[in-house]
Design an enzyme around this catalytic site. Structure first.
Site, PDB file in Angstrom:
ATOM      1  N   PHE A 122       8.358  37.926 -36.353  1.00  0.00           N
ATOM      2  CA  PHE A 122       9.439  38.068 -35.366  1.00  0.00           C
ATOM      3  C   PHE A 122      10.030  39.460 -35.508  1.00  0.00           C
ATOM      4  CE2 PHE A 122      14.076  37.523 -34.695  1.00  0.00           C
ATOM      5  CZ  PHE A 122      14.164  36.765 -33.528  1.00  0.00           C
ATOM      6  N   LEU A 124      12.667  41.878 -34.218  1.00  0.00           N
ATOM      7  CA  LEU A 124      13.890  42.155 -33.472  1.00  0.00           C
ATOM      8  C   LEU A 124      14.593  43.404 -34.042  1.00  0.00           C
ATOM      9  CD1 LEU A 124      16.095  41.315 -31.400  1.00  0.00           C
ATOM     10  CD2 LEU A 124      16.998  39.743 -33.125  1.00  0.00           C
ATOM     11  N   SER A 131      22.765  44.152 -36.970  1.00  0.00           N
ATOM     12  CA  SER A 131      23.655  43.065 -36.552  1.00  0.00           C
ATOM     13  C   SER A 131      23.893  43.088 -35.047  1.00  0.00           C
ATOM     14  CB  SER A 131      24.996  43.200 -37.278  1.00  0.00           C
ATOM     15  OG  SER A 131      24.786  43.043 -38.674  1.00  0.00           O
ATOM     16  N   ILE A 156      10.245  43.714 -41.094  1.00  0.00           N
ATOM     17  CA  ILE A 156       9.675  42.559 -40.397  1.00  0.00           C
ATOM     18  C   ILE A 156       8.878  41.691 -41.376  1.00  0.00           C
ATOM     19  CG2 ILE A 156       8.239  41.831 -38.426  1.00  0.00           C
ATOM     20  CD1 ILE A 156      10.979  43.344 -37.799  1.00  0.00           C
ATOM     21  N   THR A 157       9.400  40.480 -41.608  1.00  0.00           N
ATOM     22  CA  THR A 157       8.799  39.563 -42.580  1.00  0.00           C
ATOM     23  C   THR A 157       7.386  39.172 -42.152  1.00  0.00           C
ATOM     24  OG1 THR A 157      10.969  38.691 -43.152  1.00  0.00           O
ATOM     25  CG2 THR A 157       9.070  37.304 -43.705  1.00  0.00           C
ATOM     26  N   ARG A 271      21.064  24.190 -75.347  1.00  0.00           N
ATOM     27  CA  ARG A 271      21.629  25.324 -76.095  1.00  0.00           C
ATOM     28  C   ARG A 271      22.859  24.874 -76.902  1.00  0.00           C
ATOM     29  NH1 ARG A 271      20.895  30.170 -78.485  1.00  0.00           N
ATOM     30  NH2 ARG A 271      22.771  31.477 -78.366  1.00  0.00           N
ATOM     31  N   GLY A 342      23.955  32.571 -70.396  1.00  0.00           N
ATOM     32  CA  GLY A 342      24.360  33.663 -71.287  1.00  0.00           C
ATOM     33  C   GLY A 342      23.379  34.829 -71.206  1.00  0.00           C
ATOM     34  N   GLU A 366      18.663  36.871 -40.704  1.00  0.00           N
ATOM     35  CA  GLU A 366      18.987  35.887 -39.649  1.00  0.00           C
ATOM     36  C   GLU A 366      20.494  35.872 -39.371  1.00  0.00           C
ATOM     37  OE1 GLU A 366      16.704  32.418 -39.183  1.00  0.00           O
ATOM     38  OE2 GLU A 366      14.965  33.222 -40.249  1.00  0.00           O
TER      39      GLU A 366
END
Ligand code: FAD
Length: 384
Positions: A122, A124, A131, A156-157, A271, A342, A366
């Site tokens: 996608f 854009l 934004s 772009i992923t 722990r 820790g 997104e």
């Protein structure tokens, strides 16, 4: 519900086993090699994970929003990079086509996306358009039966492995806002497309993003999602896609929070300091309890909004409420989980430091948290 209860439970159990037995043991390797082994991707294909949300008539599982959120919540128990591989095909990379595509466009691409043979991306965001996504500058100039695309898309992923891009480009140069933008399906092999070098990210190693550059790239007018009737209406497609996508990211945030809480609890019970398990200290208990309560609240919000969407309600405001709360929540949970570990939490040896970096992204893409706030308030004022 698209699936009967027993089929749905069977699917969720299968994904849970795959996550626990196959993906969790590979987390550190994927992170250090910045690569998911091809055989794992093939197993994801065989399990149908690329087509969770693609309608059954096109070869997918056709999950409704609630079922999708349940499945994604399970996937959240492991590194989000694994989810990212199948994320675009189930979300922003396919849903524009599912919601607004013509019959011919769906028949051409969705079966391949459902099987994972076609990876969808996608596109854009741009270098100067984040934004304020309606301000798209990539241009699409009409030339006979084609449009000619020029411009650069950023972050772009899955672009490095994509076969199909949904590209948002300006088809009306007279209009500078969202009304002059159309959504194009662009085959990744089209001449005039160039990919940037994959970006070096702070987390989610194994999932890849890069620039996509269009230089006089020709795309037929018939490749506009929904056809020429949808000329200049592409931004509406993007926003509808993001409503569902925001619930998906929210469910993923809940899944990651549950994993972080489980890891923190196990560590706290094991722990010992001052002669006792640190889980017996009330200040540690407060961090565990706050995390549990907040994750539960986000879970209830996501499932409620998903059910409402499935019932046909318009959920833009609720999807933004979920994205805002769930992604900020998982940030706080990751921070507390690391604190409970820790010094060990600061070391690569424990998954918590990796998750801490991985989940940071959820508050950015997104729509950032600030953009979710502006959407929620804008809708409140409009409706008042
Ligand atoms: C790993 C990764 C993967 C991504 N994948 C994709 C993808 O597949 N496809 C795609 O199209 N995009 C993708 N993106 C882009 C992503 O959606 C944007 O980065 C995001 O929307 C923010 O835009 P920006 O980075 O330009 O930040 P900007 O918009 O420049 O924002 C900078 C800061 O200003 C704030 N801000 C901006 N406007 C306002 C306002 N009106 N009020 C208050 N605060 C404001 C923001 O909240 C933020 O804090 C990806 C990004 C990353 C990092």
């Amino acid at each position: 519900m698209a699936l009967d209860t027993s089929t749905l439970n069977q699917l969720l159990n299968t994904i849970e086993r795959f996550v626990k037995d196959r993906l969790v043991p590979l987390e550190a390797q994927v992170s250090s090699e910045d690569r998911i082994p091809q055989e794992v991707i093939d197993e994801m294909k065989a399990l149908g994970l690329f087509g969770l949300t693609i309608p059954e008539e096109y070869g997918g599982l056709g999950l409704n929003t609630e079922e999708e959120c349940l499945a994604v919540r399970v996937l959240g128990h492991t590194s989000p990079a694994f989810r990212s591989v199948i994320g675009t095909n189930n979300g922003i990379g396919s849903q524009g086509l599912v919601m607004d595509g013509t019959e011919e466009q769906k028949a051409r691409y969705l079966p391949g996306m459902a099987s994972g043979e076609i990876i969808g991306s996608f596109a854009l965001t741009e270098p100067d358009v984040g934004s304020d996504s309606g301000a798209v500058r990539t241009s699409a100039r009409r030339d006979g039966d084609d449009f000619v695309l020029n411009g650069t898309k950023r972050y772009i992923t899955n672009a490095p492995s994509a076969h199909l891009f949904t590209v948002f480009a300006r088809t009306n140069p007279e209009e500078s806002g969202a009304r002059g933008v159309s959504a194009f399906l662009v085959d990744a092999s089209t001449p005039g497309i160039e990919l940037g070098v994959p970006d070096k990210k702070m987390g989610q190693k194994g999932a890849h993003v890069c620039d996509v550059i269009f230089n006089d790239c020709r795309d037929p007018a018939s490749a506009i999602i929904g056809g020429l009737d949808n000329l200049n209406k592409g931004f509406g497609t993007a926003m509808k896609t993001l409503d569902r996508g925001r619930l998906h990211i929210s469910a993923l945030s809940v899944g990651c929070a549950n994993r972080l809480i489980a890891d923190a609890l196990a560590f706290a019970m094991e722990r010992r300091q001052f002669g006792e398990a640190i889980a017996s200290f009330q200040l540690i208990q407060a961090m565990l309890a706050d995390s549990k309560a907040e994750a539960y609240a986000a879970d209830c919000m996501v499932m409620d909004a998903a059910r409402r969407r499935d019932a046909g309600e318009k959920v833009s405001t609720l999807a933004s409420c979920c994205k805002l709360f769930a992604t900020e929540m998982v940030g706080r949970v990751a921070d507390r989980a690391l604190q409970i570990h820790g010094g060990a939490g600061y070391m690569e040896e424990y998954a918590v430091s990796r998750f801490y970096r991985d989940v940071r992204l959820f508050r950015i893409y997104e729509g950032t948290s600030q953009i979710q706030q502006t959407i929620i308030a804008r809708n409140m004022i409009r409706d008042a």
